[in-house]
Write a protein that holds these residues in place. Sequence first.
Motif, PDB file in Angstrom:
ATOM      1  N   SER A 111      16.519  -8.010   0.502  1.00  0.00           N
ATOM      2  CA  SER A 111      16.576  -8.991  -0.489  1.00  0.00           C
ATOM      3  C   SER A 111      17.334  -8.639  -1.622  1.00  0.00           C
ATOM      4  CB  SER A 111      15.291  -9.540  -1.009  1.00  0.00           C
ATOM      5  OG  SER A 111      14.719  -9.947   0.176  1.00  0.00           O
ATOM      6  N   VAL A 112      17.511  -7.046  -2.101  1.00  0.00           N
ATOM      7  CA  VAL A 112      18.059  -6.827  -3.291  1.00  0.00           C
ATOM      8  C   VAL A 112      19.390  -6.815  -2.817  1.00  0.00           C
ATOM      9  CG1 VAL A 112      18.574  -4.563  -4.704  1.00  0.00           C
ATOM     10  CG2 VAL A 112      16.238  -5.384  -4.055  1.00  0.00           C
ATOM     11  N   PHE A 113      20.004  -6.295  -1.479  1.00  0.00           N
ATOM     12  CA  PHE A 113      21.470  -6.177  -1.177  1.00  0.00           C
ATOM     13  C   PHE A 113      22.044  -7.818  -1.262  1.00  0.00           C
ATOM     14  CE2 PHE A 113      20.239  -1.841  -0.219  1.00  0.00           C
ATOM     15  CZ  PHE A 113      21.457  -1.143  -0.471  1.00  0.00           C
ATOM     16  N   ILE A 114      21.313  -8.703  -0.866  1.00  0.00           N
ATOM     17  CA  ILE A 114      22.079  -9.948  -0.630  1.00  0.00           C
ATOM     18  C   ILE A 114      22.089 -10.617  -1.633  1.00  0.00           C
ATOM     19  CG2 ILE A 114      21.380  -9.882   2.078  1.00  0.00           C
ATOM     20  CD1 ILE A 114      19.170 -11.655   1.331  1.00  0.00           C
ATOM     21  N   PHE A 115      21.105 -10.378  -2.408  1.00  0.00           N
ATOM     22  CA  PHE A 115      21.298 -11.234  -4.079  1.00  0.00           C
ATOM     23  C   PHE A 115      21.596 -10.697  -5.073  1.00  0.00           C
ATOM     24  CE2 PHE A 115      17.375 -13.136  -1.273  1.00  0.00           C
ATOM     25  CZ  PHE A 115      18.054 -14.268  -1.072  1.00  0.00           C
ATOM     26  N   TRP A 116      21.799  -9.405  -5.046  1.00  0.00           N
ATOM     27  CA  TRP A 116      22.365  -8.796  -6.169  1.00  0.00           C
ATOM     28  C   TRP A 116      23.922  -8.541  -5.782  1.00  0.00           C
ATOM     29  CZ3 TRP A 116      20.717  -2.992  -8.159  1.00  0.00           C
ATOM     30  CH2 TRP A 116      21.546  -3.006  -9.425  1.00  0.00           C
ATOM     31  N   LYS A 117      24.715  -9.452  -6.271  1.00  0.00           N
ATOM     32  CA  LYS A 117      25.874  -9.582  -6.300  1.00  0.00           C
ATOM     33  C   LYS A 117      26.943  -8.240  -6.530  1.00  0.00           C
ATOM     34  CE  LYS A 117      26.463 -14.695  -6.884  1.00  0.00           C
ATOM     35  NZ  LYS A 117      26.965 -15.745  -7.397  1.00  0.00           N
ATOM     36  N   GLY A 118      26.408  -7.713  -7.427  1.00  0.00           N
ATOM     37  CA  GLY A 118      27.279  -6.415  -7.945  1.00  0.00           C
ATOM     38  C   GLY A 118      26.827  -5.174  -6.950  1.00  0.00           C
ATOM     39  N   LEU A 119      25.765  -5.115  -6.454  1.00  0.00           N
ATOM     40  CA  LEU A 119      25.479  -4.224  -5.492  1.00  0.00           C
ATOM     41  C   LEU A 119      26.143  -4.659  -3.855  1.00  0.00           C
ATOM     42  CD1 LEU A 119      24.012  -1.535  -4.434  1.00  0.00           C
ATOM     43  CD2 LEU A 119      22.209  -3.034  -3.842  1.00  0.00           C
ATOM     44  N   LYS A 120      26.201  -5.612  -3.981  1.00  0.00           N
ATOM     45  CA  LYS A 120      26.885  -6.058  -2.431  1.00  0.00           C
ATOM     46  C   LYS A 120      28.426  -5.895  -2.510  1.00  0.00           C
ATOM     47  CE  LYS A 120      27.493 -10.294   0.372  1.00  0.00           C
ATOM     48  NZ  LYS A 120      26.813 -11.616   0.587  1.00  0.00           N
ATOM     49  N   GLU A 121      29.022  -6.213  -3.800  1.00  0.00           N
ATOM     50  CA  GLU A 121      30.407  -6.141  -3.719  1.00  0.00           C
ATOM     51  C   GLU A 121      30.724  -4.430  -3.842  1.00  0.00           C
ATOM     52  OE1 GLU A 121      31.588  -7.606  -7.551  1.00  0.00           O
ATOM     53  OE2 GLU A 121      31.485  -9.775  -6.859  1.00  0.00           O
ATOM     54  N   TRP A 122      29.733  -3.568  -4.209  1.00  0.00           N
ATOM     55  CA  TRP A 122      29.916  -2.151  -4.136  1.00  0.00           C
ATOM     56  C   TRP A 122      29.800  -1.664  -2.980  1.00  0.00           C
ATOM     57  CZ3 TRP A 122      26.933   1.945  -2.662  1.00  0.00           C
ATOM     58  CH2 TRP A 122      27.309   3.070  -3.410  1.00  0.00           C
ATOM     59  N   VAL A 123      28.797  -2.186  -2.171  1.00  0.00           N
ATOM     60  CA  VAL A 123      28.849  -1.919  -0.600  1.00  0.00           C
ATOM     61  C   VAL A 123      30.015  -1.902   0.170  1.00  0.00           C
ATOM     62  CG1 VAL A 123      27.427  -2.170   1.500  1.00  0.00           C
ATOM     63  CG2 VAL A 123      26.097  -1.730  -0.738  1.00  0.00           C
ATOM     64  N   LEU A 124      30.668  -3.262  -0.323  1.00  0.00           N
ATOM     65  CA  LEU A 124      31.789  -3.668   0.553  1.00  0.00           C
ATOM     66  C   LEU A 124      33.044  -2.747   0.126  1.00  0.00           C
ATOM     67  CD1 LEU A 124      31.453  -7.750   0.009  1.00  0.00           C
ATOM     68  CD2 LEU A 124      30.929  -6.238   2.132  1.00  0.00           C
ATOM     69  N   LYS A 125      32.981  -2.316  -0.947  1.00  0.00           N
ATOM     70  CA  LYS A 125      34.025  -1.333  -1.496  1.00  0.00           C
ATOM     71  C   LYS A 125      33.960  -0.140  -1.110  1.00  0.00           C
ATOM     72  CE  LYS A 125      35.445  -4.406  -5.481  1.00  0.00           C
ATOM     73  NZ  LYS A 125      35.508  -4.593  -6.839  1.00  0.00           N
ATOM     74  N   ASN A 126      32.733   0.242  -0.675  1.00  0.00           N
ATOM     75  CA  ASN A 126      32.454   1.922  -0.505  1.00  0.00           C
ATOM     76  C   ASN A 126      31.777   1.848   0.786  1.00  0.00           C
ATOM     77  OD1 ASN A 126      32.997   3.196  -3.126  1.00  0.00           O
ATOM     78  ND2 ASN A 126      32.068   1.230  -3.632  1.00  0.00           N
ATOM     79  N   PRO A 127      32.293   1.923   1.907  1.00  0.00           N
ATOM     80  CA  PRO A 127      31.562   1.822   3.472  1.00  0.00           C
ATOM     81  C   PRO A 127      31.160   3.015   3.516  1.00  0.00           C
ATOM     82  CG  PRO A 127      34.029   1.518   3.682  1.00  0.00           C
ATOM     83  CD  PRO A 127      33.855   1.493   2.233  1.00  0.00           C
TER      84      PRO A 127
END
Length: 301
Positions: A111-127
């Motif tokens: 839930s933290v990963f899918i609802f926290w937009k900042g964390l989600k974008e960070w994961v997409l930029k840092n695989p």
Amino acid sequence: MDLEASEPIDLGAGDHQHLIRKAADGTIQTKSGQPHKTSPSPGPKQTQGKPHPKTGQRADSYVVQISDDITPEESSAVPGPFSETSIRRAFIVKVFLLLSAQLIVTGAIISVFIFWKGLKEWVLKNPWFIYAIWPVFFVVLFVLACCGKLRRQVPANYILLGIFTVLQGLLLGAVSAFYEAEEVLWAIAATCLVTLSLTLFALQTKWDFTLLNGVLFVLLLVLIIYGILLLFIQSYWLHLLYAGLGTVLFSLYLVMDVQLMVGGHHHYSLDPEEYVFAALNIYLDIINLFLFILQLIGLRQ
């Protein structure tokens, strides 16, 4: 004189002493022609073996045949680990409590990963984040799966299971970041429905799925090879088939692992001390079901 007792003789009751005295009295009367009184025996003596007549035996010998009767009380079955209902019930309750805690922690991390937009974008930029977790994840999994003594030792088993759950939650959260929140929620709901249905089916059915352990392992190896090939083949239908086969395979694994936990009339069962291992198996089945269902939903969009 030949004396043969064809019926079973109870040595503990002293029946053989009566036959021996009778044979001795008959022998003395034959030789001397006078009756001979025997003194009462001080008590029964135990004899072992089954004497049989030999070739050239004299006429005044006697034969006593003794047969041992085995009573049903002497043969008792050895109780198994699930002989007592209370032990099995406590084992199942402990497994479901651990499994519930694992699923709650995993769901919270996702839930933290899918609802926290900042964390989600960070994961997409840092695989690299996903690739950094994989080695530690497999090391902990290997320790839990292969080190039986450590897996049964408290509190080391709970600590390892907690670390593994957190790592699995981070991996699932990172994977879920590549999907829309709606798709992840639909996958979670479908996984809950399938898990509940298969668990009830495993508890009620008379079919023994524990016998399919070897077959399912072979199918798992085939599925892994199929997945490796799909890394180099970009085909929608092949990926859809892969997701469907994975969902079916881990559904069967879930039924089998639930029956292994329940034990009872099934051919194979887990030891009551393997509550961590049982929770780990069912947890991995549910997680893999979620991943393949999520892939199916993502492919349909």
